[in-house]
Scaffold this motif. Structure first.
Motif, PDB file in Angstrom:
ATOM      1  N   ALA A   8       0.839  -1.204   0.000  1.00  0.00           N
ATOM      2  CA  ALA A   8       0.000   0.000   0.000  1.00  0.00           C
ATOM      3  C   ALA A   8       0.872   1.251   0.000  1.00  0.00           C
ATOM      4  O   ALA A   8       0.556   2.233  -0.683  1.00  0.00           O
ATOM      5  CB  ALA A   8      -0.939  -0.013   1.198  1.00  0.00           C
ATOM      6  N   GLN A   9       1.956   1.231   0.759  1.00  0.00           N
ATOM      7  CA  GLN A   9       2.863   2.379   0.774  1.00  0.00           C
ATOM      8  C   GLN A   9       3.519   2.601  -0.582  1.00  0.00           C
ATOM      9  O   GLN A   9       3.867   3.725  -0.920  1.00  0.00           O
ATOM     10  CB  GLN A   9       3.949   2.185   1.847  1.00  0.00           C
ATOM     11  CG  GLN A   9       3.437   2.362   3.255  1.00  0.00           C
ATOM     12  CD  GLN A   9       4.492   2.074   4.304  1.00  0.00           C
ATOM     13  OE1 GLN A   9       5.320   1.180   4.149  1.00  0.00           O
ATOM     14  NE2 GLN A   9       4.454   2.829   5.398  1.00  0.00           N
ATOM     15  N   PHE A  39      -5.542   5.871   6.074  1.00  0.00           N
ATOM     16  CA  PHE A  39      -5.320   5.959   4.631  1.00  0.00           C
ATOM     17  C   PHE A  39      -4.379   7.117   4.293  1.00  0.00           C
ATOM     18  O   PHE A  39      -3.426   6.961   3.531  1.00  0.00           O
ATOM     19  CB  PHE A  39      -6.670   6.134   3.919  1.00  0.00           C
ATOM     20  CG  PHE A  39      -6.562   6.385   2.445  1.00  0.00           C
ATOM     21  CD1 PHE A  39      -6.341   5.343   1.558  1.00  0.00           C
ATOM     22  CD2 PHE A  39      -6.691   7.675   1.941  1.00  0.00           C
ATOM     23  CE1 PHE A  39      -6.234   5.577   0.189  1.00  0.00           C
ATOM     24  CE2 PHE A  39      -6.596   7.915   0.578  1.00  0.00           C
ATOM     25  CZ  PHE A  39      -6.365   6.863  -0.297  1.00  0.00           C
ATOM     26  N   ARG A  40      -4.646   8.279   4.881  1.00  0.00           N
ATOM     27  CA  ARG A  40      -3.860   9.472   4.573  1.00  0.00           C
ATOM     28  C   ARG A  40      -2.441   9.421   5.121  1.00  0.00           C
ATOM     29  O   ARG A  40      -1.523   9.990   4.531  1.00  0.00           O
ATOM     30  CB  ARG A  40      -4.567  10.711   5.102  1.00  0.00           C
ATOM     31  CG  ARG A  40      -5.816  11.047   4.337  1.00  0.00           C
ATOM     32  CD  ARG A  40      -6.461  12.299   4.847  1.00  0.00           C
ATOM     33  NE  ARG A  40      -7.602  12.646   4.012  1.00  0.00           N
ATOM     34  CZ  ARG A  40      -8.605  13.391   4.410  1.00  0.00           C
ATOM     35  NH1 ARG A  40      -8.612  13.896   5.627  1.00  0.00           N
ATOM     36  NH2 ARG A  40      -9.603  13.644   3.596  1.00  0.00           N
ATOM     37  N   GLY A  46       1.961   2.250  -3.320  1.00  0.00           N
ATOM     38  CA  GLY A  46       0.943   2.734  -4.241  1.00  0.00           C
ATOM     39  C   GLY A  46      -0.034   1.687  -4.741  1.00  0.00           C
ATOM     40  O   GLY A  46      -0.867   1.988  -5.603  1.00  0.00           O
ATOM     41  N   ASP A  47       0.018   0.480  -4.245  1.00  0.00           N
ATOM     42  CA  ASP A  47      -0.895  -0.593  -4.655  1.00  0.00           C
ATOM     43  C   ASP A  47      -2.271  -0.343  -4.033  1.00  0.00           C
ATOM     44  O   ASP A  47      -2.467  -0.528  -2.832  1.00  0.00           O
ATOM     45  CB  ASP A  47      -0.332  -1.941  -4.215  1.00  0.00           C
ATOM     46  CG  ASP A  47      -1.159  -3.130  -4.676  1.00  0.00           C
ATOM     47  OD1 ASP A  47      -2.364  -2.957  -4.959  1.00  0.00           O
ATOM     48  OD2 ASP A  47      -0.599  -4.240  -4.726  1.00  0.00           O
ATOM     49  N   THR A  48      -3.224   0.082  -4.853  1.00  0.00           N
ATOM     50  CA  THR A  48      -4.555   0.434  -4.339  1.00  0.00           C
ATOM     51  C   THR A  48      -5.328  -0.795  -3.859  1.00  0.00           C
ATOM     52  O   THR A  48      -6.125  -0.688  -2.927  1.00  0.00           O
ATOM     53  CB  THR A  48      -5.383   1.186  -5.397  1.00  0.00           C
ATOM     54  OG1 THR A  48      -5.468   0.394  -6.577  1.00  0.00           O
ATOM     55  CG2 THR A  48      -4.768   2.533  -5.710  1.00  0.00           C
ATOM     56  N   ILE A  49      -5.102  -1.937  -4.477  1.00  0.00           N
ATOM     57  CA  ILE A  49      -5.769  -3.163  -4.021  1.00  0.00           C
ATOM     58  C   ILE A  49      -5.249  -3.549  -2.636  1.00  0.00           C
ATOM     59  O   ILE A  49      -6.026  -3.931  -1.752  1.00  0.00           O
ATOM     60  CB  ILE A  49      -5.589  -4.302  -5.038  1.00  0.00           C
ATOM     61  CG1 ILE A  49      -6.338  -3.947  -6.337  1.00  0.00           C
ATOM     62  CG2 ILE A  49      -6.087  -5.621  -4.470  1.00  0.00           C
ATOM     63  CD1 ILE A  49      -6.089  -4.894  -7.481  1.00  0.00           C
ATOM     64  N   MET A  53      -4.064  -1.462  -0.437  1.00  0.00           N
ATOM     65  CA  MET A  53      -4.621  -0.473   0.489  1.00  0.00           C
ATOM     66  C   MET A  53      -6.042  -0.858   0.869  1.00  0.00           C
ATOM     67  O   MET A  53      -6.408  -0.826   2.045  1.00  0.00           O
ATOM     68  CB  MET A  53      -4.597   0.930  -0.123  1.00  0.00           C
ATOM     69  CG  MET A  53      -5.212   1.993   0.765  1.00  0.00           C
ATOM     70  SD  MET A  53      -4.352   2.263   2.335  1.00  0.00           S
ATOM     71  CE  MET A  53      -3.095   3.401   1.803  1.00  0.00           C
ATOM     72  N   ASN A  54      -6.840  -1.247  -0.113  1.00  0.00           N
ATOM     73  CA  ASN A  54      -8.210  -1.667   0.146  1.00  0.00           C
ATOM     74  C   ASN A  54      -8.235  -2.894   1.062  1.00  0.00           C
ATOM     75  O   ASN A  54      -9.006  -2.951   2.027  1.00  0.00           O
ATOM     76  CB  ASN A  54      -8.936  -1.964  -1.168  1.00  0.00           C
ATOM     77  CG  ASN A  54     -10.392  -2.269  -0.955  1.00  0.00           C
ATOM     78  OD1 ASN A  54     -11.116  -1.467  -0.380  1.00  0.00           O
ATOM     79  ND2 ASN A  54     -10.816  -3.449  -1.392  1.00  0.00           N
ATOM     80  N   ARG A  62       1.711   6.290   4.463  1.00  0.00           N
ATOM     81  CA  ARG A  62       3.063   6.446   3.898  1.00  0.00           C
ATOM     82  C   ARG A  62       4.073   6.849   4.975  1.00  0.00           C
ATOM     83  O   ARG A  62       5.262   6.587   4.842  1.00  0.00           O
ATOM     84  CB  ARG A  62       3.069   7.467   2.774  1.00  0.00           C
ATOM     85  CG  ARG A  62       2.402   6.962   1.514  1.00  0.00           C
ATOM     86  CD  ARG A  62       2.650   7.943   0.357  1.00  0.00           C
ATOM     87  NE  ARG A  62       1.825   7.621  -0.790  1.00  0.00           N
ATOM     88  CZ  ARG A  62       2.187   6.773  -1.735  1.00  0.00           C
ATOM     89  NH1 ARG A  62       3.336   6.165  -1.671  1.00  0.00           N
ATOM     90  NH2 ARG A  62       1.384   6.547  -2.752  1.00  0.00           N
TER      91      ARG A  62
END
Length: 165
Positions: free
Chosen positions: A12-13, A55-56, A15-18, A20-21, A59
């Motif tokens: 997720a860090q 989420f925000r 940039g993988d949106t899946i 992150m979800n 990173r």
């Protein structure tokens, strides 16, 4: 969804949106339990605010292995903030709450918790339900250990008085 939260955090860090979800799905129950215990009826709002904050800020998480502690701190902070906001807009009337002798024990406990200030609910939940010691709870709440100890004492005393009244 993978069972490896550290791997999900790293993905997720990157940039993988899946990922992150999947990570937010993985955390939602944990965050929801914390927020519901502190923010009570506003628990869903606090949960949403906490997950948005995760989420925000993800990173900035330096140690993915510390994920749950980091998320717990965010969830507690957001739950207290939402509970304070709710407390200012709609204070609980003590006469509207059921008597402690009501057979629905879980409902009674929730009602007594509702009588506590959000800061007192937070320390009580962190200490007595989450099992943190006073020093860890104080660090999570961003207050000195002595403040956490006095809040815990007041929270327990207020709970005890409300329960027996």
């Amino acid at each position: 969804m993978t069972d490896d939260p550290v791997g999900l955090v790293r993905a997720a860090q990157a940039g993988d949106t899946i990922a992150m979800n999947d990570l937010l799905d993985h955390l939602s129950g944990y965050v929801g339990r914390i927020c519901a215990s502190i923010a009570l009826d506003s628990g869903p709002d606090a949960t949403q605010e906490a997950l948005v904050a995760v989420f925000r800020a993800l990173r900035g998480l330096r140690d993915p292995a510390a994920l749950h502690g980091w998320v717990r701190a965010i969830a507690v902070r957001e739950a207290v903030r939402v509970a304070r906001r709710q407390e200012r807009s709609a204070p609980t009337e003590l006469t509207q709450l059921p008597a402690p002798g009501d057979p629905q024990l879980a409902s009674d406990v929730r009602d007594v918790l509702a009588r506590l200030r959000p800061e007192h609910r937070a320390i009580l939940i962190l200490r007595d339900l989450e099992g943190l010691d006073e020093r860890a709870a104080a660090a999570l709440l961003g207050v000195p250990t002595g403040t956490a100890e006095s809040r815990l004492h007041r929270a327990r005393e207020t709970f005890r008085k409300a329960w027996t009244s």
